[in-house]
Design a protein around this motif. Structure first.
Motif, PDB file in Angstrom:
ATOM      1  N   ALA A  81       3.890  -8.948  -5.061  1.00 25.67           N
ATOM      2  CA  ALA A  81       4.125  -7.550  -5.419  1.00 25.67           C
ATOM      3  C   ALA A  81       2.839  -6.727  -5.345  1.00 25.67           C
ATOM      4  O   ALA A  81       2.828  -5.618  -4.806  1.00 25.67           O
ATOM      5  CB  ALA A  81       4.731  -7.463  -6.820  1.00 25.67           C
ATOM      6  N   TYR A  82       1.731  -7.274  -5.888  1.00 27.16           N
ATOM      7  CA  TYR A  82       0.460  -6.550  -5.839  1.00 27.16           C
ATOM      8  C   TYR A  82      -0.020  -6.379  -4.399  1.00 27.16           C
ATOM      9  O   TYR A  82      -0.501  -5.305  -4.020  1.00 27.16           O
ATOM     10  CB  TYR A  82      -0.611  -7.268  -6.661  1.00 27.16           C
ATOM     11  N   ALA A  83       0.101  -7.420  -3.598  1.00 25.91           N
ATOM     12  CA  ALA A  83      -0.340  -7.335  -2.200  1.00 25.91           C
ATOM     13  C   ALA A  83       0.495  -6.319  -1.436  1.00 25.91           C
ATOM     14  O   ALA A  83      -0.043  -5.537  -0.638  1.00 25.91           O
ATOM     15  CB  ALA A  83      -0.262  -8.703  -1.537  1.00 25.91           C
ATOM     16  N   GLN A  88       0.887  -0.778   0.840  1.00 28.00           N
ATOM     17  CA  GLN A  88       1.536   0.532   0.893  1.00 28.00           C
ATOM     18  C   GLN A  88       0.542   1.649   0.564  1.00 28.00           C
ATOM     19  O   GLN A  88       0.523   2.687   1.222  1.00 28.00           O
ATOM     20  CB  GLN A  88       2.714   0.589  -0.078  1.00 28.00           C
ATOM     21  N   ILE A  89      -0.282   1.431  -0.439  1.00 24.74           N
ATOM     22  CA  ILE A  89      -1.272   2.444  -0.832  1.00 24.74           C
ATOM     23  C   ILE A  89      -2.297   2.628   0.282  1.00 24.74           C
ATOM     24  O   ILE A  89      -2.644   3.759   0.632  1.00 24.74           O
ATOM     25  CB  ILE A  89      -1.951   2.057  -2.161  1.00 24.74           C
ATOM     26  N   ALA A  90      -2.752   1.514   0.855  1.00 33.04           N
ATOM     27  CA  ALA A  90      -3.715   1.609   1.955  1.00 33.04           C
ATOM     28  C   ALA A  90      -3.110   2.357   3.127  1.00 33.04           C
ATOM     29  O   ALA A  90      -3.768   3.204   3.746  1.00 33.04           O
ATOM     30  CB  ALA A  90      -4.166   0.219   2.383  1.00 33.04           C
ATOM     31  N   GLY A  91      -1.849   2.085   3.437  1.00 29.26           N
ATOM     32  CA  GLY A  91      -1.160   2.791   4.521  1.00 29.26           C
ATOM     33  C   GLY A  91      -1.029   4.266   4.214  1.00 29.26           C
ATOM     34  O   GLY A  91      -1.219   5.118   5.097  1.00 29.26           O
ATOM     35  N   HIS A  92      -0.711   4.586   2.980  1.00 29.28           N
ATOM     36  CA  HIS A  92      -0.566   5.996   2.580  1.00 29.28           C
ATOM     37  C   HIS A  92      -1.911   6.719   2.689  1.00 29.28           C
ATOM     38  O   HIS A  92      -1.992   7.837   3.202  1.00 29.28           O
ATOM     39  CB  HIS A  92      -0.028   6.087   1.156  1.00 29.28           C
ATOM     40  N   LEU A  93      -2.967   6.071   2.204  1.00 31.80           N
ATOM     41  CA  LEU A  93      -4.291   6.687   2.272  1.00 31.80           C
ATOM     42  C   LEU A  93      -4.738   6.850   3.722  1.00 31.80           C
ATOM     43  O   LEU A  93      -5.338   7.869   4.075  1.00 31.80           O
ATOM     44  CB  LEU A  93      -5.314   5.860   1.485  1.00 31.80           C
ATOM     45  N   HIS A  94      -4.432   5.866   4.557  1.00 34.08           N
ATOM     46  CA  HIS A  94      -4.786   5.965   5.969  1.00 34.08           C
ATOM     47  C   HIS A  94      -4.023   7.127   6.612  1.00 34.08           C
ATOM     48  O   HIS A  94      -4.584   7.894   7.383  1.00 34.08           O
ATOM     49  CB  HIS A  94      -4.480   4.654   6.695  1.00 34.08           C
ATOM     50  N   GLY A  95      -2.746   7.266   6.243  1.00 35.10           N
ATOM     51  CA  GLY A  95      -1.938   8.369   6.770  1.00 35.10           C
ATOM     52  C   GLY A  95      -2.462   9.719   6.313  1.00 35.10           C
ATOM     53  O   GLY A  95      -2.492  10.680   7.082  1.00 35.10           O
TER      54      GLY A  95
END
Length: 108
Positions: A81-83, A88-95
């Motif tokens: 779940a944490y991974a 998802q957060i990394a993808g959102h920040l990259h976006g």
């Protein structure tokens, strides 16, 4: 201001693996393997008491094993779940960074 927190996924994964490995070893070691034959103990009553103790001990070990398996499963689920959330957060920040042309959106 809150400091936040950090989850050490490697430590959680290592703990889950350690529990799983210990449980795997325990399945080959049974309390009932302890020799409590009357002729080996040398005292009938003591041999009976030891046999009953081993039976109760085996039940306790089995229950601990079930509990440990649950702990291991829950640790593995937490790691997953944490991974997943971290991805998802990394993808959102990259976006977000991509949509601003690579500029920090907090600067505006």
């Amino acid at each position: 201001m809150a400091e936040g927190f950090k989850v050490d996924l490697e430590a959680l994964d290592t703990a889950a693996s350690g529990i799983t490995n210990t449980l795997a070893k325990l399945q080959f070691k049974k309390v009932s393997d302890l020799d409590h034959k009357k002729e080996d103990i040398g005292h009938d009553h003591l041999a009976d008491v030891l046999g009953k103790f081993c039976t109760r001990w085996e039940i306790g070990v089995e229950n601990l094993g079930k509990d440990a398996a649950q702990v291991s499963q829950r640790l593995n689920a937490s790691v997953k779940a944490y991974a997943q959330l971290e991805g998802q957060i990394a993808g959102h920040l990259h976006g977000t960074a991509s949509s601003t042309g690579g500029e920090d959106p907090g600067v505006k």
